[in-house]
Design a protein around this motif. Structure first.
Motif, PDB file in Angstrom:
ATOM      1  N   TYR A  29      64.509  -5.769 104.335  1.00 46.69           N
ATOM      2  CA  TYR A  29      63.610  -6.002 103.194  1.00 46.69           C
ATOM      3  C   TYR A  29      62.182  -6.166 103.697  1.00 46.69           C
ATOM      4  CZ  TYR A  29      67.845  -6.560 100.501  1.00 46.69           C
ATOM      5  OH  TYR A  29      69.060  -6.328  99.895  1.00 46.69           O
ATOM      6  N   ALA A  30      61.278  -5.336 103.141  1.00 42.58           N
ATOM      7  CA  ALA A  30      59.858  -5.451 103.455  1.00 42.58           C
ATOM      8  C   ALA A  30      59.240  -6.452 102.495  1.00 42.58           C
ATOM      9  CB  ALA A  30      59.179  -4.095 103.319  1.00 42.58           C
ATOM     10  N   LEU A  31      58.398  -7.337 103.033  1.00 40.75           N
ATOM     11  CA  LEU A  31      57.843  -8.403 102.190  1.00 40.75           C
ATOM     12  C   LEU A  31      56.552  -8.924 102.801  1.00 40.75           C
ATOM     13  CD1 LEU A  31      58.816 -10.762 104.242  1.00 40.75           C
ATOM     14  CD2 LEU A  31      60.915 -10.734 102.890  1.00 40.75           C
ATOM     15  N   VAL A  59      63.663  -7.703  93.922  1.00 39.66           N
ATOM     16  CA  VAL A  59      63.512  -6.444  94.654  1.00 39.66           C
ATOM     17  C   VAL A  59      62.813  -5.458  93.733  1.00 39.66           C
ATOM     18  CG1 VAL A  59      64.695  -4.581  95.849  1.00 39.66           C
ATOM     19  CG2 VAL A  59      65.554  -6.936  96.039  1.00 39.66           C
ATOM     20  N   SER A  60      61.596  -5.081  94.110  1.00 36.04           N
ATOM     21  CA  SER A  60      60.770  -4.276  93.215  1.00 36.04           C
ATOM     22  C   SER A  60      60.915  -2.771  93.436  1.00 36.04           C
ATOM     23  CB  SER A  60      59.296  -4.666  93.372  1.00 36.04           C
ATOM     24  OG  SER A  60      58.879  -4.504  94.722  1.00 36.04           O
ATOM     25  N   GLN A  61      61.425  -2.359  94.610  1.00 34.89           N
ATOM     26  CA  GLN A  61      61.576  -0.924  94.875  1.00 34.89           C
ATOM     27  C   GLN A  61      62.557  -0.709  96.024  1.00 34.89           C
ATOM     28  OE1 GLN A  61      58.026   0.970  96.767  1.00 34.89           O
ATOM     29  NE2 GLN A  61      57.083  -1.094  96.658  1.00 34.89           N
ATOM     30  N   ILE A 109      63.192   1.966  99.314  1.00 29.06           N
ATOM     31  CA  ILE A 109      62.492   2.990 100.091  1.00 29.06           C
ATOM     32  C   ILE A 109      63.426   3.509 101.196  1.00 29.06           C
ATOM     33  CG2 ILE A 109      60.372   3.556 101.335  1.00 29.06           C
ATOM     34  CD1 ILE A 109      59.185   0.921 100.299  1.00 29.06           C
ATOM     35  N   PRO A 110      64.107   4.619 100.961  1.00 32.39           N
ATOM     36  CA  PRO A 110      64.916   5.222 102.032  1.00 32.39           C
ATOM     37  C   PRO A 110      64.023   5.994 103.001  1.00 32.39           C
ATOM     38  CG  PRO A 110      65.096   6.520 100.034  1.00 32.39           C
ATOM     39  CD  PRO A 110      64.239   5.330  99.678  1.00 32.39           C
ATOM     40  N   ALA A 111      64.568   6.304 104.171  1.00 34.36           N
ATOM     41  CA  ALA A 111      63.828   7.113 105.133  1.00 34.36           C
ATOM     42  C   ALA A 111      63.493   8.464 104.509  1.00 34.36           C
ATOM     43  CB  ALA A 111      64.659   7.311 106.397  1.00 34.36           C
ATOM     44  N   GLY A 112      62.270   8.931 104.738  1.00 32.84           N
ATOM     45  CA  GLY A 112      61.829  10.191 104.167  1.00 32.84           C
ATOM     46  C   GLY A 112      61.093  10.024 102.852  1.00 32.84           C
ATOM     47  N   SER A 113      61.043   8.797 102.315  1.00 35.55           N
ATOM     48  CA  SER A 113      60.322   8.521 101.075  1.00 35.55           C
ATOM     49  C   SER A 113      59.148   7.593 101.365  1.00 35.55           C
ATOM     50  CB  SER A 113      61.244   7.859 100.048  1.00 35.55           C
ATOM     51  OG  SER A 113      62.328   8.703  99.736  1.00 35.55           O
ATOM     52  N   VAL A 114      58.160   7.627 100.490  1.00 32.64           N
ATOM     53  CA  VAL A 114      57.002   6.743 100.603  1.00 32.64           C
ATOM     54  C   VAL A 114      56.986   5.835  99.387  1.00 32.64           C
ATOM     55  CG1 VAL A 114      54.494   6.606 100.735  1.00 32.64           C
ATOM     56  CG2 VAL A 114      55.710   8.457 101.918  1.00 32.64           C
ATOM     57  N   GLY A 115      56.945   4.542  99.608  1.00 27.80           N
ATOM     58  CA  GLY A 115      56.966   3.593  98.510  1.00 27.80           C
ATOM     59  C   GLY A 115      55.591   3.387  97.890  1.00 27.80           C
ATOM     60  N   THR A 116      55.560   2.533  96.922  1.00 27.22           N
ATOM     61  CA  THR A 116      54.298   2.151  96.267  1.00 27.22           C
ATOM     62  C   THR A 116      53.845   0.814  96.823  1.00 27.22           C
ATOM     63  OG1 THR A 116      55.505   1.054  94.472  1.00 27.22           O
ATOM     64  CG2 THR A 116      54.945   3.384  94.166  1.00 27.22           C
ATOM     65  N   THR A 124      57.313 -10.136  95.624  1.00 25.51           N
ATOM     66  CA  THR A 124      58.510  -9.292  95.551  1.00 25.51           C
ATOM     67  C   THR A 124      58.866  -8.780  96.958  1.00 25.51           C
ATOM     68  OG1 THR A 124      57.390  -7.154  95.233  1.00 25.51           O
ATOM     69  CG2 THR A 124      57.763  -8.514  93.264  1.00 25.51           C
ATOM     70  N   ALA A 125      60.049  -8.178  97.074  1.00 24.87           N
ATOM     71  CA  ALA A 125      60.497  -7.534  98.318  1.00 24.87           C
ATOM     72  C   ALA A 125      60.876  -6.097  98.009  1.00 24.87           C
ATOM     73  CB  ALA A 125      61.676  -8.274  98.915  1.00 24.87           C
ATOM     74  N   ALA A 126      60.800  -5.260  99.027  1.00 25.21           N
ATOM     75  CA  ALA A 126      61.212  -3.858  98.897  1.00 25.21           C
ATOM     76  C   ALA A 126      62.436  -3.630  99.783  1.00 25.21           C
ATOM     77  CB  ALA A 126      60.092  -2.921  99.291  1.00 25.21           C
ATOM     78  N   ARG A 127      63.518  -3.106  99.191  1.00 26.07           N
ATOM     79  CA  ARG A 127      64.667  -2.707 100.004  1.00 26.07           C
ATOM     80  C   ARG A 127      64.223  -1.514 100.841  1.00 26.07           C
ATOM     81  NH1 ARG A 127      68.548  -2.874 103.197  1.00 26.07           N
ATOM     82  NH2 ARG A 127      70.684  -2.340 102.599  1.00 26.07           N
ATOM     83  N   ILE A 128      64.371  -1.601 102.157  1.00 26.91           N
ATOM     84  CA  ILE A 128      63.853  -0.567 103.037  1.00 26.91           C
ATOM     85  C   ILE A 128      64.893  -0.228 104.091  1.00 26.91           C
ATOM     86  CG2 ILE A 128      62.754  -2.097 104.749  1.00 26.91           C
ATOM     87  CD1 ILE A 128      60.318  -0.151 104.637  1.00 26.91           C
TER      88      ILE A 128
END
Length: 406
Positions: free
Chosen positions: A55-57, A71-73, A75-82, A88-92
């Motif tokens: 989780y990116a935070l 969890v607001s977004q 982000i799998p490998a190959g994608s670019v998040g916002t 919030t945290a981003a599942r990464i």
């Protein structure tokens, strides 16, 4: 007789690198030598990315363990998040770009799922945690592989990582391999009385191929001066180097030395080492298409199998590497402790077959005869021993590892 250093210096001074180069795809590069430096056009990694699934935070949002964040977004490998919204945290996932605003990644094993799409963070993160920074591997514009690099799996992978689909490499060195000696019989044939099987021909070909040479097996030359001269003339026509095994000593049936002197010249003969004293170097004349006098380099290796094997590694290997444009041609000896005693000082510099024992010390093969090829299979390398020197268990010796020579 020349010393080891004098002979090696002489060979390397005459080893003019081939100049022709061609571009080859990645699949055809293994073992070739890079003709030009590879400069990266990209930054690797191109963006800050996650070193973990997690989780990116923002560190400021997790002052203590057990904080619950939505969890607001994802982000799998190959994608670019916002950009990451505060609180919030981003599942990464590993390799995915870290979203702007996030300053740490907490690995998933230190987090728990909570209801309503939230996550419980059970570790207080530190800034930069589990983040691989843009350019930490490669900066755009940097030289990542210098000219002369021998391309192995890691080097090919590095070229691929910056998007290079092909690289310029020097052409292969063209080598003609001649065997001499009427006593030699090819493996698979009945062995006549007084005959021996031709081992040198086969391990030499394997050694040349190990170093990426284009080898022509020019066959077995009869033990006559005229046959040897004719074989040398034919080999000189289309090769960069002629290599013979045996026949460079001074016996009545040793015709290589006088044949080379008749067809060209020798500039080196006899070296103060053991095994391998009768090593010869020179050239064989050839006539160019327009009648201009040219020559092909000649190296005559000893006929005894161990002498042949050892002199290839000590002299022919660095000569080949320089001619193929290698940046580094001379290996570095390791300083190791001996487990064996050497009580027979020689009048020449000796290269003793040895291996590294389980305790890390070096032990000598019991029989150091130049005809015992089993010693080269048993050994891990060579102990470089100066003339008139002995050593005892516990002494430090210079060790040249086969793994560094092949």
């Amino acid at each position: 007789m020349l010393s080891y250093e004098q002979a090696l210096e002489h060979l390397l001074a005459a080893a003019t690198p081939v100049t022709e180069a061609r571009r080859l795809p990645l699949a055809a590069l293994r073992g070739r030598f890079l003709a030009e430096a590879l400069v990266s056009n990209v930054t690797v990694p191109p963006l800050d990315n996650s070193a973990m699934d997690g989780y990116a935070l923002r560190c400021a949002d997790v002052p203590e363990p057990g904080v619950v964040l939505p969890v607001s977004q994802r982000i799998p490998a190959g994608s670019v998040g916002t950009p990451l919204m505060p609180g919030t945290a981003a599942r990464i996932f590993t390799g995915a770009p870290v979203p702007p605003g996030a300053d740490a990644v907490v690995m998933q094993e230190l987090c728990e799922h909570a209801p309503d799409g939230k996550v419980i963070v059970n570790q207080v993160p530190t800034p930069g945690q589990n983040i691989r920074r843009a350019g930490e591997d490669i900066a755009a514009g940097s030289v990542i592989l210098p000219a002369g690099t021998r391309l192995g799996p890691a080097e090919i992978g590095l070229a691929a990582s910056v998007g290079a689909a092909e690289l310029p490499v020097r052409r292969r060195l063209r080598v003609a391999l001649l065997s001499t000696g009427d006593e030699l019989t090819e493996p698979g044939q009945p062995l006549p009385a007084g005959g021996i099987y031709n081992s040198n021909r086969h391990f030499l070909r394997a050694l040349f191929e190990t170093f990426g040479c284009a080898v022509t097996d020019a066959g077995h030359v009869p033990d006559t001066l005229e046959a040897t001269r004719a074989a040398l003339r034919e080999a000189a026509a289309a090769h960069d180097l002629i290599v013979t095994s045996g026949g460079v000593s001074v016996g009545e049936e040793d015709h290589v030395k006088p044949a080379v002197e008749a067809e060209g010249a020798l500039s080196l003969w006899k070296i103060a080492i053991k095994p391998g004293k009768p090593l010869a170097f020179g050239h064989v004349r050839k006539v160019g298409a327009e009648g201009t006098a040219e020559s092909t380099a000649f190296i005559g290796l000893p006929g005894n199998p161990v002498s042949c094997f050892v002199t290839f590694l000590l002299f022919l290997r660095p000569y080949l590497l320089k001619r193929m444009g290698a940046a580094v041609v001379v290996p570095v000896a390791r300083e190791l402790v001996s487990a064996s005693a050497w009580t027979k000082p020689e009048d020449r510099r000796s290269f003793l077959r040895a291996r590294i024992a389980a305790d890390g010390r070096v032990e000598l093969y019991p029989n150091q005869s130049s005809g015992v090829l089993t010693s080269c299979v048993w050994a891990d390398g060579l102990v470089d021993t100066p003339a008139q020197q002995t050593f005892a268990p516990g002494d430090t010796v210079r060790f040249l590892a086969f793994s560094d020579l092949l």
